[in-house]
Design a protein around this motif. Structure first.
Motif, PDB file in Angstrom:
ATOM      1  N   MET A  12       0.846  -1.184   0.000  1.00  0.00           N
ATOM      2  CA  MET A  12       0.000   0.000   0.000  1.00  0.00           C
ATOM      3  C   MET A  12       0.890   1.246   0.000  1.00  0.00           C
ATOM      4  N   ALA A  13       0.496   2.209  -0.764  1.00  0.00           N
ATOM      5  CA  ALA A  13       1.228   3.479  -0.830  1.00  0.00           C
ATOM      6  C   ALA A  13       1.269   4.118   0.552  1.00  0.00           C
ATOM      7  N   ASP A  14       2.392   4.730   0.854  1.00  0.00           N
ATOM      8  CA  ASP A  14       2.532   5.408   2.138  1.00  0.00           C
ATOM      9  C   ASP A  14       1.804   6.744   2.102  1.00  0.00           C
ATOM     10  N   ARG A  15       0.959   6.936   3.092  1.00  0.00           N
ATOM     11  CA  ARG A  15       0.238   8.202   3.194  1.00  0.00           C
ATOM     12  C   ARG A  15       1.189   9.329   3.543  1.00  0.00           C
ATOM     13  N   PRO A  16       1.025  10.469   2.892  1.00  0.00           N
ATOM     14  CA  PRO A  16       1.871  11.612   3.229  1.00  0.00           C
ATOM     15  C   PRO A  16       1.788  12.002   4.702  1.00  0.00           C
ATOM     16  N   ALA A  17       0.609  11.999   5.278  1.00  0.00           N
ATOM     17  CA  ALA A  17       0.474  12.411   6.683  1.00  0.00           C
ATOM     18  C   ALA A  17       1.253  11.495   7.615  1.00  0.00           C
ATOM     19  N   THR A  18       1.433  10.247   7.225  1.00  0.00           N
ATOM     20  CA  THR A  18       2.223   9.322   8.035  1.00  0.00           C
ATOM     21  C   THR A  18       3.680   9.774   8.067  1.00  0.00           C
ATOM     22  N   SER A  19       4.221  10.144   6.918  1.00  0.00           N
ATOM     23  CA  SER A  19       5.617  10.610   6.894  1.00  0.00           C
ATOM     24  C   SER A  19       5.737  11.964   7.593  1.00  0.00           C
ATOM     25  N   TRP A  20       4.696  12.796   7.508  1.00  0.00           N
ATOM     26  CA  TRP A  20       4.730  14.089   8.194  1.00  0.00           C
ATOM     27  C   TRP A  20       4.735  13.871   9.711  1.00  0.00           C
ATOM     28  N   ARG A  21       3.922  12.922  10.180  1.00  0.00           N
ATOM     29  CA  ARG A  21       3.915  12.606  11.612  1.00  0.00           C
ATOM     30  C   ARG A  21       5.281  12.063  12.054  1.00  0.00           C
ATOM     31  N   HIS A  22       5.884  11.239  11.213  1.00  0.00           N
ATOM     32  CA  HIS A  22       7.210  10.703  11.514  1.00  0.00           C
ATOM     33  C   HIS A  22       8.226  11.845  11.636  1.00  0.00           C
ATOM     34  N   GLY A  23       8.151  12.812  10.735  1.00  0.00           N
ATOM     35  CA  GLY A  23       9.047  13.973  10.791  1.00  0.00           C
ATOM     36  C   GLY A  23       8.865  14.788  12.063  1.00  0.00           C
ATOM     37  N   ILE A  24       7.623  14.927  12.497  1.00  0.00           N
ATOM     38  CA  ILE A  24       7.334  15.645  13.741  1.00  0.00           C
ATOM     39  C   ILE A  24       7.963  14.913  14.921  1.00  0.00           C
ATOM     40  N   ALA A  25       7.805  13.591  14.948  1.00  0.00           N
ATOM     41  CA  ALA A  25       8.355  12.792  16.042  1.00  0.00           C
ATOM     42  C   ALA A  25       9.887  12.850  16.054  1.00  0.00           C
ATOM     43  N   GLU A  26      10.497  12.750  14.885  1.00  0.00           N
ATOM     44  CA  GLU A  26      11.965  12.848  14.802  1.00  0.00           C
ATOM     45  C   GLU A  26      12.457  14.197  15.296  1.00  0.00           C
ATOM     46  N   GLU A  27      11.772  15.238  14.870  1.00  0.00           N
ATOM     47  CA  GLU A  27      12.157  16.577  15.297  1.00  0.00           C
ATOM     48  C   GLU A  27      12.021  16.726  16.815  1.00  0.00           C
ATOM     49  N   ALA A  28      10.965  16.194  17.384  1.00  0.00           N
ATOM     50  CA  ALA A  28      10.761  16.265  18.831  1.00  0.00           C
ATOM     51  C   ALA A  28      11.877  15.521  19.566  1.00  0.00           C
ATOM     52  N   GLN A  29      12.291  14.383  19.032  1.00  0.00           N
ATOM     53  CA  GLN A  29      13.386  13.629  19.646  1.00  0.00           C
ATOM     54  C   GLN A  29      14.690  14.424  19.594  1.00  0.00           C
ATOM     55  N   GLU A  30      14.949  15.052  18.462  1.00  0.00           N
ATOM     56  CA  GLU A  30      16.165  15.852  18.314  1.00  0.00           C
ATOM     57  C   GLU A  30      16.146  17.056  19.252  1.00  0.00           C
ATOM     58  N   LEU A  31      14.991  17.668  19.402  1.00  0.00           N
ATOM     59  CA  LEU A  31      14.869  18.788  20.340  1.00  0.00           C
ATOM     60  C   LEU A  31      15.127  18.320  21.770  1.00  0.00           C
ATOM     61  N   ALA A  32      14.520  17.191  22.130  1.00  0.00           N
ATOM     62  CA  ALA A  32      14.690  16.656  23.479  1.00  0.00           C
ATOM     63  C   ALA A  32      16.141  16.269  23.759  1.00  0.00           C
ATOM     64  N   ALA A  33      16.827  15.782  22.733  1.00  0.00           N
ATOM     65  CA  ALA A  33      18.223  15.376  22.892  1.00  0.00           C
ATOM     66  C   ALA A  33      19.180  16.565  22.824  1.00  0.00           C
ATOM     67  N   GLY A  34      18.653  17.707  22.437  1.00  0.00           N
ATOM     68  CA  GLY A  34      19.500  18.889  22.321  1.00  0.00           C
ATOM     69  C   GLY A  34      20.338  18.926  21.062  1.00  0.00           C
ATOM     70  N   THR A  35      19.994  18.079  20.084  1.00  0.00           N
ATOM     71  CA  THR A  35      20.763  18.042  18.836  1.00  0.00           C
ATOM     72  C   THR A  35      20.158  18.921  17.740  1.00  0.00           C
ATOM     73  N   LEU A  36      19.059  19.569  18.054  1.00  0.00           N
ATOM     74  CA  LEU A  36      18.412  20.473  17.097  1.00  0.00           C
ATOM     75  C   LEU A  36      18.157  21.803  17.787  1.00  0.00           C
ATOM     76  N   ASP A  37      18.579  22.849  17.141  1.00  0.00           N
ATOM     77  CA  ASP A  37      18.341  24.205  17.642  1.00  0.00           C
ATOM     78  C   ASP A  37      16.834  24.467  17.567  1.00  0.00           C
ATOM     79  N   PRO A  38      16.204  24.886  18.654  1.00  0.00           N
ATOM     80  CA  PRO A  38      14.761  25.153  18.637  1.00  0.00           C
ATOM     81  C   PRO A  38      14.344  26.144  17.543  1.00  0.00           C
TER      82      PRO A  38
END
Length: 133
Positions: free
Chosen positions: A1-27
């Motif tokens: 099944m084709a991957d829904r765009p919103a699924t990848s967008w949610r994944h990007g949000i989660a990755e960004e949140a992890q990077e923020l929490a780890a301090g590896t991404l500038d807010p």
């Protein structure tokens, strides 16, 4: 099944949140949660739920029936985009949505290349007639 765009967008949000929490991404560089609000994700998924419900049986559908399904999903996505000030779907998101529509049709037996060629269109022009995003 084709991957829904919103699924990848949610994944990007989660990755960004992890990077923020780890301090590896500038807010100041964090943007995913602001771009893809839960309201936008939910609305997009609702449109794609309806689209997916129309896909079974398209293998033997007429060109007009397939184009009608494409028109309905594109017009519904136009409404989602408009509800978000006409800026919900930028270039990358537009490409993801168009790819998703194409892949979903193909997975359900629609020869998108042949369909569009019969109507003087390129494969990636299947949504152009109705798309405002």
């Amino acid at each position: 099944m084709a991957d829904r765009p919103a699924t990848s967008w949610r994944h990007g949000i989660a990755e960004e949140a992890q990077e923020l929490a780890a301090g590896t991404l500038d807010p100041d560089c964090a943007c995913m949660a602001g771009l893809f609000t839960e309201k936008l994700l939910t609305a997009t998924d609702a449109v794609l739920d309806t689209f997916e419900g129309e896909l079974p049986g398209l293998r033997k559908a007429s060109d007009e029936q397939v184009f009608a399904v494409v028109e309905r999903v594109v017009l519904a996505l136009n409404a989602v985009d408009e509800a978000h000030n006409g800026s919900a779907f930028e270039t990358d998101e537009r490409e993801e949505l168009c790819d998703y529509i194409d892949e979903s049709l193909t997975e359900h037996g629609v020869d998108v290349v042949a369909l569009t060629a019969r109507h003087g269109l390129g494969r990636y022009q299947i949504t152009d007639k109705w798309r405002k995003w």
